[in-house]
Design a protein around this motif. Structure first.
Motif, short mmCIF file in Angstrom:
data_model
loop_
_atom_site.label_atom_id
_atom_site.label_comp_id
_atom_site.label_asym_id
_atom_site.label_seq_id
_atom_site.Cartn_x
_atom_site.Cartn_y
_atom_site.Cartn_z
N UNK A 1 0.84 -1.19 0.00
CA UNK A 1 0.00 0.00 0.00
C UNK A 1 0.88 1.24 0.00
N UNK A 2 0.45 2.23 -0.76
CA UNK A 2 1.28 3.42 -0.84
C UNK A 2 1.06 4.33 0.35
N UNK A 3 2.10 5.08 0.67
CA UNK A 3 2.06 6.01 1.81
C UNK A 3 1.35 7.30 1.39
N UNK A 4 0.49 7.82 2.25
CA UNK A 4 -0.24 9.06 1.96
C UNK A 4 0.71 10.25 2.00
N UNK A 5 0.46 11.23 1.13
CA UNK A 5 1.26 12.46 1.12
C UNK A 5 0.66 13.45 2.13
N UNK A 6 1.54 14.01 2.95
CA UNK A 6 1.13 15.05 3.89
C UNK A 6 1.93 16.30 3.56
N UNK A 7 1.26 17.44 3.32
CA UNK A 7 2.01 18.65 3.01
C UNK A 7 2.91 19.06 4.18
N UNK A 8 4.08 19.52 3.84
CA UNK A 8 4.97 20.08 4.86
C UNK A 8 4.35 21.38 5.37
N UNK A 9 4.80 21.84 6.52
CA UNK A 9 4.23 23.02 7.15
C UNK A 9 4.17 24.21 6.18
N UNK A 10 5.25 24.47 5.47
CA UNK A 10 5.29 25.60 4.54
C UNK A 10 4.43 25.43 3.30
N UNK A 11 3.99 24.21 3.05
CA UNK A 11 3.14 23.94 1.89
C UNK A 11 1.64 24.11 2.20
N UNK A 12 1.30 24.22 3.47
CA UNK A 12 -0.10 24.38 3.85
C UNK A 12 -0.52 25.81 3.54
N UNK A 13 -1.54 25.95 2.71
CA UNK A 13 -1.98 27.29 2.31
C UNK A 13 -3.34 27.61 2.94
N UNK A 14 -3.56 28.88 3.16
CA UNK A 14 -4.82 29.34 3.73
C UNK A 14 -5.99 28.96 2.83
N UNK A 15 -5.83 29.11 1.53
CA UNK A 15 -6.94 28.81 0.62
C UNK A 15 -7.28 27.32 0.64
N UNK A 16 -6.27 26.44 0.74
CA UNK A 16 -6.55 25.00 0.82
C UNK A 16 -7.26 24.65 2.12
N UNK A 67 -3.28 14.34 9.76
CA UNK A 67 -2.21 13.40 9.41
C UNK A 67 -2.82 12.00 9.51
N UNK A 68 -2.59 11.19 8.48
CA UNK A 68 -3.11 9.83 8.44
C UNK A 68 -1.95 8.85 8.58
N UNK A 69 -2.19 7.81 9.38
CA UNK A 69 -1.20 6.76 9.59
C UNK A 69 -1.86 5.42 9.30
N UNK A 70 -1.16 4.59 8.56
CA UNK A 70 -1.69 3.27 8.26
C UNK A 70 -0.94 2.24 9.07
N UNK A 71 -1.69 1.31 9.63
CA UNK A 71 -1.12 0.21 10.41
C UNK A 71 -1.81 -1.05 9.92
N UNK A 72 -1.12 -1.82 9.09
CA UNK A 72 -1.76 -2.99 8.48
C UNK A 72 -2.89 -2.53 7.58
N UNK A 73 -4.08 -3.04 7.82
CA UNK A 73 -5.23 -2.65 7.01
C UNK A 73 -6.02 -1.51 7.63
#
Length: 118
Positions: A1-16, A67-73
């Motif tokens: 299973x692929x790892x989810x992308x989490x924006x870095x602090x500086x990538x978090x925008x007010x509009x998003x 932030x999402x974390x996967x543990x097994x299923x």
């Protein structure tokens, strides 16, 4: 299973962040997660299909709110409260206070824990 992308602090925008908070279900999810506890996706109760709940959680994650974390299923989610406070001081508290006042997201909650056998 692929790892989810989490924006870095500086990538978090007010509009998003504001766009992600433009839906009452997502506001409700943020309200539930505001206690700071990591929650399994299966604990979350919302009046939508599982696929729609998954979409809402992905929108929150992609905007940098969670932030999402996967543990097994199993998948777990936590609010990025400190990151949001650092990036946009006071914003999360203002959103949570307004959501409480206006009762936005009240239809989202947690599933009741099964009762232990006596």
């Amino acid at each position: 299973m692929r790892q989810a992308h989490h924006p870095e602090l500086g990538e978090i925008t007010l509009t998003d962040v504001m766009a992600a908070l433009g839906d009452p279900i997502r506001v409700g999810l943020v309200r539930v997660l505001a206690d700071g506890r990591e929650r399994g996706w299966g604990e979350l109760l919302a009046p939508v299909a599982k696929s729609t709940l998954s979409h809402h959680l992905r929108v929150l994650r992609d905007a940098g709110l969670t932030r999402t974390r996967q543990e097994g299923t199993r998948c777990f989610v936590v609010l990025r409260r400190e990151d949001l406070r650092t990036r946009f001081p006071g914003l999360l508290d203002a959103v949570l206070a307004a959501a409480e006042t206006d009762d936005v997201g009240r239809q989202v909650g947690l599933k009741a824990a099964p009762h232990a056998a006596a």
